[in-house]
Enzyme design. Structure first.
Site, PDB file in Angstrom:
ATOM      1  N   ASP A 103       0.864  -1.181   0.000  1.00  0.00           N
ATOM      2  CA  ASP A 103       0.000   0.000   0.000  1.00  0.00           C
ATOM      3  C   ASP A 103       0.899   1.228   0.000  1.00  0.00           C
ATOM      4  O   ASP A 103       2.005   1.191   0.535  1.00  0.00           O
ATOM      5  CB  ASP A 103      -0.900   0.021   1.240  1.00  0.00           C
ATOM      6  CG  ASP A 103      -1.997  -1.033   1.203  1.00  0.00           C
ATOM      7  OD1 ASP A 103      -2.438  -1.393   0.098  1.00  0.00           O
ATOM      8  OD2 ASP A 103      -2.418  -1.473   2.285  1.00  0.00           O
ATOM      9  N   ASP A 108      -6.994  -1.274  -4.545  1.00  0.00           N
ATOM     10  CA  ASP A 108      -8.044  -0.856  -3.607  1.00  0.00           C
ATOM     11  C   ASP A 108      -8.925   0.226  -4.227  1.00  0.00           C
ATOM     12  O   ASP A 108     -10.151   0.199  -4.094  1.00  0.00           O
ATOM     13  CB  ASP A 108      -7.433  -0.316  -2.311  1.00  0.00           C
ATOM     14  CG  ASP A 108      -6.621  -1.345  -1.556  1.00  0.00           C
ATOM     15  OD1 ASP A 108      -6.918  -2.547  -1.662  1.00  0.00           O
ATOM     16  OD2 ASP A 108      -5.676  -0.938  -0.848  1.00  0.00           O
TER      17      ASP A 108
END
Length: 154
Positions: free
Chosen positions: A111, A129
């Protein structure tokens, strides 16, 4: 079948951006992109969104394989001729596969996108995401519009 190209584009962009982060940033390193709002922050997540269920990879493998299978089935059976529906599924599929690749290869997800709203730090996320979120929003729009058409509401 154009929606599979969208899926491939999402996967490619997701994996490319994660590779760039892994190659060029230390875990925990933060780069300010838009002062006070957007940062690239290198982070690893072995859970789901917001680190939910950290450390339970077997669960993510199982759920992801089931979800991918269901989405592909729905795309093949029901998405033809339904542009918004197929695009929403393409984004969801691309996001699911993008994070699944990380989980299979690294047992964690890279991330790096971090946004700040005043004093609130939104959980760090990635392209996969974002694609999942866009896909869900598009699906909700499709369902709402399709429902209105079905009921004859203008």
């Amino acid at each position: 079948m154009y929606y599979y190209l969208i899926t491939l584009a999402v996967i490619a962009l997701d994996q490319l951006t994660k590779w760039i982060v892994v190659q060029n940033m230390e875990i925990g390193q933060k780069i300010e992109v838009i002062p006070g709002f957007l940062y690239w922050t290198s982070y690893r997540n072995d859970g789901a969104a917001w680190s939910i269920l950290e450390g339970h990879m077997w669960f993510f493998y199982l759920i992801t394989v089931i979800v991918i299978g269901i989405i592909i089935y729905i795309m093949q059976k029901y998405a033809k001729g339904k542009r918004l529906f197929s695009i929403s599924l393409a984004f969801i599929l691309g996001g699911a596969i993008g994070n699944f690749i990380d989980r299979i290869l690294h047992q964690e997800v890279v991330d790096f996108v971090q946004t700040v709203w005043g004093n609130y730090y939104f959980p760090i996320f990635n392209v996969a995401d974002a694609a999942l979120s866009v896909g869900v929003v598009l699906m909700l729009v499709y369902v709402f519009v399709d429902d209105r058409k079905t009921k004859g509401i203008k």
